[in-house]
Design an enzyme around this catalytic site. Structure first.
Site, PDB file in Angstrom:
ATOM      1  N   LYS A 276       0.830  -1.385   0.050  1.00 13.03           N
ATOM      2  CA  LYS A 276      -0.141   0.050  -0.057  1.00 13.03           C
ATOM      3  C   LYS A 276       0.959   1.302  -0.065  1.00 13.03           C
ATOM      4  CE  LYS A 276      -3.915  -2.026   2.797  1.00 13.03           C
ATOM      5  NZ  LYS A 276      -4.899  -1.700   1.823  1.00 13.03           N
ATOM      6  N   ARG A 350     -10.350 -11.652   1.828  1.00 13.64           N
ATOM      7  CA  ARG A 350     -11.103 -12.832   1.326  1.00 13.64           C
ATOM      8  C   ARG A 350     -10.186 -13.990   1.487  1.00 13.64           C
ATOM      9  NH1 ARG A 350     -11.418  -9.453  -4.104  1.00 13.64           N
ATOM     10  NH2 ARG A 350     -11.092  -7.924  -2.612  1.00 13.64           N
TER      11      ARG A 350
HETATM   12  N1  BES Z   1      -7.972  -3.812   4.569  1.00 10.42           N
HETATM   13  C1  BES Z   1      -8.318  -3.486   3.108  1.00 10.42           C
HETATM   14  C2  BES Z   1      -9.516  -2.561   2.892  1.00 10.42           C
HETATM   15  C3  BES Z   1      -9.712  -1.402   3.572  1.00 10.42           C
HETATM   16  C4  BES Z   1      -9.447  -0.106   3.012  1.00 10.42           C
HETATM   17  C5  BES Z   1     -10.160  -1.520   4.968  1.00 10.42           C
HETATM   18  C6  BES Z   1      -9.500   1.151   3.617  1.00 10.42           C
HETATM   19  C7  BES Z   1     -10.294  -0.147   5.637  1.00 10.42           C
HETATM   20  C8  BES Z   1      -9.921   1.063   5.032  1.00 10.42           C
HETATM   21  C9  BES Z   1      -8.355  -4.654   2.203  1.00 10.42           C
HETATM   22  O1  BES Z   1      -7.349  -5.553   2.472  1.00 10.42           O
HETATM   23  C10 BES Z   1      -7.845  -4.088   0.809  1.00 10.42           C
HETATM   24  O2  BES Z   1      -6.521  -4.017   0.765  1.00 10.42           O
HETATM   25  N2  BES Z   1      -8.487  -4.040  -0.207  1.00 10.42           N
HETATM   26  C11 BES Z   1      -8.185  -3.971  -1.501  1.00 10.42           C
HETATM   27  C12 BES Z   1      -8.831  -4.826  -2.583  1.00 10.42           C
HETATM   28  C13 BES Z   1      -8.055  -4.680  -3.669  1.00 10.42           C
HETATM   29  C14 BES Z   1      -6.566  -4.772  -3.858  1.00 10.42           C
HETATM   30  C15 BES Z   1      -8.828  -5.517  -4.710  1.00 10.42           C
HETATM   31  C16 BES Z   1      -8.693  -2.318  -1.747  1.00 10.42           C
HETATM   32  O3  BES Z   1      -9.980  -2.060  -1.366  1.00 10.42           O
HETATM   33  O4  BES Z   1      -8.045  -1.600  -2.355  1.00 10.42           O
HETATM   34 MN    MN Z   2      -5.584  -5.458   1.881  1.00 11.34          MN
END
Ligand code: BES
Ligand code: MN
Ligand code: ZN
Length: 499
Positions: A276, A350
């Site tokens: 990230k 997931r």
């Molecule tokens: N934990 C994150 C989602 C999230 C984002 C929670 C902001 C709380 C606040 C999750 O694991 C994630 O990174 N999701 C990605 C999925 C994508 C890579 C398909 C996302 O939402 O960008």
């Molecule tokens: Mn994630």
């Protein structure tokens, strides 16, 4: 953590100094108790001078003259009586608590000037809102160093005066359990990941044993044996071991199949190799908000001895980049036998849930499953912070969740599922892939989870990325973590699954 305020219910007031609190609707008529104490006229004048309109959740602080029973009076607005809804009572309690000072002793004269009675349940909700509002997370603020407001405000006591105090006290026993559960969930989410890793989180869950909850903690070795490679792959880059915890509360006197709650517990989500961006990454200490809500819920249900059989399952991992971390392109076989191509290691929640969902079905044969996960940023784009996303294969369960959401103020908004979205998670090399592209990101995530739920099992998925943390401050919450889901699911259970 600041000391939590205490709430008691009495037929008549015992405190003599401190604050007297009155509920006022938009007619600005003062309730009878203000007359009895002899300050009704003063309060009316104060309200007029301050242009206080008694809008819902507004407060007015009034100094009362020497020789009066109390030091000051607080008016809490309840707005237009006809527009009051069930979820407002906790918010009224929260607004009230917010007007108190450190160590305050307050007496709420719980009566309405329009003559309508306040029910024992509504009184208990006021108490719940007050206790939730009194929580703040300031464990790491050392004293006396010019710290923020948070660390200065400590416990207040609130006495709620009402002729049905006895019944309110009974309703409070259950409500207090829910308050404790929600605060426990907040604590877990607020704690940083260096303090609360997978092992520490599992230990917190284990401490529910003292409430009569049966706990089982699976180690890495045991999970390997069960073939949980989807979950294990996520933790592969972490130096801390994964855990899967099952919490079982057997409160029904029948042998009924349990209801199940499953939570995503990523103690920290860096994104892994698909790392990230740095900005805001610290928020990912809260990526275990689903697991925290499940622990908080089981705490609440066990404390109030809910007459239901329930199992809570949490998958605890840490998503880190490392020489041993999972790579994009890797293919893993989940415990269910489904093979998954990893496209983005940041779509890890997931993967954790895939094996947790499989495990709960295999081990406990539940009659219903609700999972909670801070699963996608996309749900924040879609719904913001006021509703969690609800995905369900079962209309009755979806309706029951929506109803519980309205009643508690932890609102959900139903999103679609549908075979058409499956196209987006088809993989070139495996059964499915773990991301479905930008479009409908929350739906393809839910569609992925659905692959791990047996046909015919009523199932709902709550995407709580926008509600578990970092949501706007409310009358009932001033901390970063909200404890979202504990009140909602306690209500779902109470209204639908208790014998
Ligand atoms: N934990 C994150 C989602 C999230 C984002 C929670 C902001 C709380 C606040 C999750 O694991 C994630 O990174 N999701 C990605 C999925 C994508 C890579 C398909 C996302 O939402 O960008
Ligand atoms: Mn994630
Ligand atoms: Zn995540």
């Amino acid at each position: 953590m600041t000391e939590i305020s205490t709430v008691s219910f009495r037929k008549s007031a015992t405190a003599e100094k401190g604050s007297a609190v009155f509920l006022v609707d938009d007619s600005l008529k003062m309730p009878p108790a203000a007359e009895v104490i002899g300050i009704a006229a003063l309060l009316s004048r104060a309200a007029a001078t301050a242009a206080f309109k008694a809008g819902k959740f507004s407060v007015l602080d009034v100094l009362v003259p020497a020789g009066t029973e109390y030091d000051r009076a607080i008016l809490v607005g309840i707005g237009k009586p006809a527009e009051l809804v069930e979820a407002d009572w906790a918010r009224i309690g929260g607004s009230l608590l917010g007007a108190l000072r450190k160590g305050d002793a307050a007496v709420l004269y719980a009566e309405r000037a329009d003559g309508e009675a306040i029910s024992p349940d509504q009184l208990a909700e006021i108490g719940l809102g007050a206790v939730l509002r009194s929580y703040s997370f300031d464990r790491y603020k050392s004293r006396g160093k010019g710290n923020g407001e948070d660390s200065k405000k400590s416990a207040a006591s609130l006495e709620i005066v009402h002729p049905e105090a006895g019944k309110a006290k009974k309703a409070w026993v259950s409500r207090q359990a829910v308050a404790e559960g929600a605060i426990l969930a907040r604590e877990l989410v607020n704690e940083p990941a260096n303090v609360l890793g997978t092992v520490e989180f599992a230990e917190k869950a284990e401490s529910l044993e003292r409430l009569g909850v049966t706990i089982e903690v699976l180690t890495e070795k045991q999970m390997k044996k069960l073939g949980m490679r989807a979950l294990l792959g996520v933790n592969q880059g972490s130096v801390r071991p994964p855990r899967l915890v099952a919490m079982h509360w057997n409160g029904s006197d029948t042998k009924e199949r349990p209801i199940a709650f499953v939570g995503k517990g990523v103690v920290f989500d860096t994104g892994g190799i698909s790392i990230k961006p740095a900005g805001g990454m610290e928020d990912m200490k809260g990526d275990m908000g689903g697991a925290a809500a499940v622990v908080g819920l089981i705490h609440a249900l066990a404390s109030r001895k809910a007459k239901t059989n329930v199992v809570g399952i949490i998958g605890l991992v840490e998503n880190m980049p490392d020489g041993n971390a999972q790579r994009p392109g890797d293919i893993v076989e989940a415990a269910s036998g489904t093979t998954i191509e990893i496209i983005n290691t940041d779509a890890e929640g997931r993967l954790v849930l895939a094996d947790a969902l499989w495990y709960v079905q295999k081990e406990f044969d539940p009659r219903m499953i609700v999972d909670l996960a801070t699963l996608t940023g996309a749900i924040i784009v879609a719904l913001g912070h006021d509703h969690a996303g609800l995905f369900s294969t079962d209309d009755a369960l979806a309706a029951a969740l929506s109803k519980a959401g309205e009643a508690t103020g932890e609102k959900v908004w139903r999103m679609p599922l549908g075979q058409a979205y499956d196209k987006q998670i088809e993989s070139k090399f495996a059964d499915i892939k773990n991301t479905g592209g930008r479009d409908a990101g929350s739906i393809t995530a839910a569609q992925f989870l659905k692959r791990f739920v047996k046909d015919g099992t009523p199932w709902a998925h709550l995407d709580i990325a926008g509600t578990a943390m970092s949501s706007p401050q409310s009358e009932t919450n001033r901390s970063w973590a909200s404890g979202w889901g504990v009140r909602l699911l306690d209500r779902l259970v109470a209204d639908n699954y208790e014998t």
